[in-house]
Structure formats: structure tokens, C-alpha cells
Design a protein around this motif. Structure first.
Motif, mmCIF file in Angstrom:
data_model
loop_
_atom_site.group_PDB
_atom_site.id
_atom_site.type_symbol
_atom_site.label_atom_id
_atom_site.label_comp_id
_atom_site.label_asym_id
_atom_site.label_seq_id
_atom_site.Cartn_x
_atom_site.Cartn_y
_atom_site.Cartn_z
ATOM 1 N N MET A 31 3.907 147.625 37.565
ATOM 2 C CA MET A 31 2.526 147.010 37.569
ATOM 3 C C MET A 31 2.684 145.784 36.918
ATOM 4 N N ASP A 32 2.038 144.673 37.342
ATOM 5 C CA ASP A 32 1.807 143.300 36.899
ATOM 6 C C ASP A 32 1.489 143.236 35.269
ATOM 7 N N SER A 33 2.140 142.607 34.751
ATOM 8 C CA SER A 33 2.171 142.653 33.329
ATOM 9 C C SER A 33 0.648 141.718 32.802
ATOM 10 N N THR A 34 0.366 140.760 33.710
ATOM 11 C CA THR A 34 -0.904 140.054 33.229
ATOM 12 C C THR A 34 -2.063 141.061 33.591
ATOM 13 N N THR B 256 -2.281 143.453 30.760
ATOM 14 C CA THR B 256 -2.807 142.833 29.378
ATOM 15 C C THR B 256 -4.202 142.480 29.459
ATOM 16 N N LEU B 257 -4.795 141.886 30.717
ATOM 17 C CA LEU B 257 -6.282 141.537 30.732
ATOM 18 C C LEU B 257 -7.012 142.781 30.891
ATOM 19 N N ASN B 258 -6.607 143.560 31.552
ATOM 20 C CA ASN B 258 -7.296 145.137 31.968
ATOM 21 C C ASN B 258 -7.406 145.613 30.412
ATOM 22 N N TYR B 259 -6.552 145.859 29.869
ATOM 23 C CA TYR B 259 -6.490 146.478 28.580
ATOM 24 C C TYR B 259 -7.406 145.605 27.522
ATOM 25 N N ARG B 260 -7.167 144.404 27.526
ATOM 26 C CA ARG B 260 -7.801 143.466 26.618
ATOM 27 C C ARG B 260 -9.440 143.477 26.750
ATOM 28 N N PHE B 261 -9.678 143.669 28.266
ATOM 29 C CA PHE B 261 -11.149 143.707 28.328
ATOM 30 C C PHE B 261 -11.631 144.942 27.976
ATOM 31 N N MET C 242 -10.734 144.804 38.738
ATOM 32 C CA MET C 242 -10.056 144.084 37.925
ATOM 33 C C MET C 242 -9.075 143.036 38.584
ATOM 34 N N LYS C 243 -8.572 143.463 39.685
ATOM 35 C CA LYS C 243 -8.122 142.566 40.626
ATOM 36 C C LYS C 243 -8.548 141.417 41.095
ATOM 37 N N VAL C 244 -9.815 141.643 41.237
ATOM 38 C CA VAL C 244 -10.721 140.419 41.563
ATOM 39 C C VAL C 244 -10.790 139.554 40.491
ATOM 40 N N LEU C 245 -11.423 140.298 39.412
ATOM 41 C CA LEU C 245 -11.652 139.413 38.165
ATOM 42 C C LEU C 245 -10.290 138.336 37.870
ATOM 43 N N ILE C 246 -9.321 139.229 37.601
ATOM 44 C CA ILE C 246 -8.010 138.466 37.245
ATOM 45 C C ILE C 246 -7.559 137.227 38.179
#
Length: 312
Positions: free
Chosen positions: A1-4, A7-12, A302-306
Motif C-alpha cells: 500500500m502506498d505510504s503516502t 500516512t494521510l489516511n491515518y492522519r486525517f 481517500m484516493k481522490v482526496l490524496i
């Protein structure tokens, strides 16, 4: 899974969960500063308000003082139950914190229960809860998650549910720094001030029109917290987004439902097979499809937001 993505998914999610929990905002509308129950080790059967926590035997094996047998469990009162089923019939509701609290009056601040084939320990103490979840997190981090949580956390890739290892320590440190570090607090001060100002303005707008009616502060506060989390994570608020994987345009409220409410409610979904692992071969299609749909929808949003965040 992409690290970005991780990180952003969990951060949010961390931001939303932190703000909602700190302000006693629950997905089912109950705001309570009373007691809370979180289940670990077996299926999650409760997430609601004081301090009742279920966790694995491994924590108490450290409490026993003996460093020898890891399976040694200190003697604690046991809540009587039925053969095979244990105390399952006494825990019919998804958030049985009232039952835990009632048992504490009889059996004390720490006692054990049986949920099918799984033995658990319930504690009713702020200090013990902190020790279990913070000081001795490494002792319970390898707990077996429920099927719902295993799917929703992408098999422990969310740091709050991950095993205590280098990944957990590194990601946790980076996320805390980006959210609670001095530079982050200074950077996002404007967003927090805007939240306070918006809350004040909305409350003042309501007062002249209905001075004697109760104000739904939860609805106002929840919306503003969601906005704050979006700004701190992605740098901007959203009105709507087109989710290509789902082939639909989602409103802001629908995005909130998918990213926040659905996972919180999914975490307390119970799969009876978690209580009886030896029957895990029996299909439970409705449960699996429900949780999988929550996961797919969240990943798509999340994919779209990122992607939009990367393109800015």
C-alpha cells in the motif's frame, strides 16, 4: 500500500477521532462524559463513554509480577456465565458499557468475562487504562483484532492498531509531530481561530430566533471539526468531490459519513465467528459485504482526496 496513502489516511482519521472523542461527540448522537468501553483481543463489542476497557491476557501477565510463564493470569473475579457461550447472552447490545459498569459494582474494578472461546478482562480505572494502552502498549499490541477491525484498519496498518514495532514507533512519531508539534500548532493556529469564530457566530445567529429552544451544538461543532481536520490534513475544505471509482459525486456530508461515521460504526459490528474461531469456516456473507463496502468506499474517497492534494 502506498505510504503516502497510509500516512494521510491515518492522519486525517486521527484528527477526526481525536476531536470527536475529546468533545464527547459520538456517531450515534450520544454525548456523554461518563464512561467508555473499548474491546480488544476478541470482537469489538463496545465503543461508548467513563473508562471500561477490554484487553488481552498479555497485559495482565506482566501485572502478575512473574516474568516466567507468559500465560500466567493473576486471580481476578470471574463473572458467572453459561458453558460454551460464557457471558455472551449478557452482552446483547453492541455497546454494553452499562453492563460493564454494573458488574464493576459487584466484582470490583477488575474482573474477567468469557465471550465464547475467548477470555477477557475488564478494567474500570483511568490509571489502569492508561497503563494498558500507553505505558504497556507493547504488551497488548499483538492482540487479535475482530474481523471488522482487521478489514477497516487494512490489517493493522493504522498506527493505533498496529503491533509495537519500528513501523508503529516511526509513523506515530511522525504523525504526532505533524499534528501536535510546535511547528504544526503554530502553522494551524489560524484554522483553530476560524473554528472558534465560526462556532460563536452560528450560536449567536441561533439565539435571537429561538432563545428558549435547545441548540444542537453537536451538529454545529461536528461540522466545524470536520472542516478543521480537512484544512489541517489537505490544506482546504471541500464542498463536494467526484469519486471516479464509485462513479458518483459526493457532498461534504456524504464524505463525512464515509470517512468518519461509517468506520466508527463498523468498528463495533460483531461477527459471531470471532467468538468461536473453530467455526470460522462458516460463511457470514452479509457481515463481510457490509464491512467490505465500508472499506472500499473509504479507500475510494481517500484516493481522490490524496490525488487532488498531490496535484495542488
Amino acid at each position: 500500500m502506498d505510504s503516502t496513502f497510509i500516512t494521510l489516511n491515518y492522519r486525517f482519521t486521527c484528527l477526526l477521532a481525536f476531536f470527536l472523542w475529546e468533545n464527547n461527540i459520538r456517531p450515534d448522537g450520544c454525548a456523554n462524559g461518563g464512561s467508555a468501553a473499548v474491546a480488544f483481543g476478541g470482537p469489538v463489542v463496545a465503543v461508548a463513554g467513563g473508562v471500561s476497557l477490554l484487553f488481552l491476557k498479555s497485559f495482565l501477565s506482566h501485572q502478575g509480577g512473574g516474568g516466567g510463564n507468559p500465560n500466567h493470569l493473576p486471580s481476578v473475579p470471574e463473572v458467572p456465565g453459561l458453558p460454551v457461550l460464557g457471558n455472551l447472552l449478557q452482552l446483547k447490545e453492541k455497546k454494553p458499557y452499562k453492563t460493564f459498569t454494573k458488574w464493576a459494582e459487584t466484582y470490583g474494578p477488575i474482573y474477567s468475562i468469557k465471550t465464547g472461546a475467548t477470555s477477557m478482562v475488564v478494567i474500570n480505572s483511568n490509571d489502569l487504562a492508561k497503563e494498558a494502552l500507553v505505558t504497556r502498549f507493547n504488551s497488548i499490541s499483538t492482540r487479535k483484532l475482530s474481523k471488522a477491525l482487521k478489514i477497516l484498519t487494512a490489517d493493522k496498518t493504522m498506527v493505533a492498531m498496529s503491533d509495537y514495532d519500528d513501523y508503529h514507533k516511526t509513523v506515530k512519531r511522525n504523525i504526532l509531530t505533524s499534528i501536535l508539534g510546535p511547528a504544526a500548532l503554530k502553522k494551524h493556529r489560524l484554522h483553530r481561530d476560524t473554528l472558534a469564530e465560526n462556532l460563536s457566530n452560528q450560536l449567536h445567529d441561533l439565539a435571537p430566533n429561538s432563545p428558549h429552544e435547545a441548540v444542537n451544538l453537536r451538529k454545529i461543532f461536528q461540522s466545524e471539526l470536520f472542516t478543521l481536520a480537512l484544512k489541517q490534513t489537505f490544506g482546504r475544505d471541500i464542498k463536494s468531490i467526484y469519486v471516479s471509482d464509485l462513479g458518483t459525486t459526493m457532498t461534504r456530508d456524504e464524505v463525512f459519513q464515509v470517512l468518519v461515521l461509517d468506520p466508527m460504526m463498523g468498528a463495533i459490528e460483531v461477527d459471531w465467528r470471532d467468538f468461536f474461531p473453530y467455526l470460522s469456516w462458516i460463511p457470514n456473507t452479509n457481515f463481510e459485504m457490509k464491512i467490505e463496502q465500508m472499506y472500499v468506499r473509504r479507500e475510494a474517497v481517500m484516493k481522490v482526496l490524496i490525488q487532488e492534494h498531490k496535484n495542488e
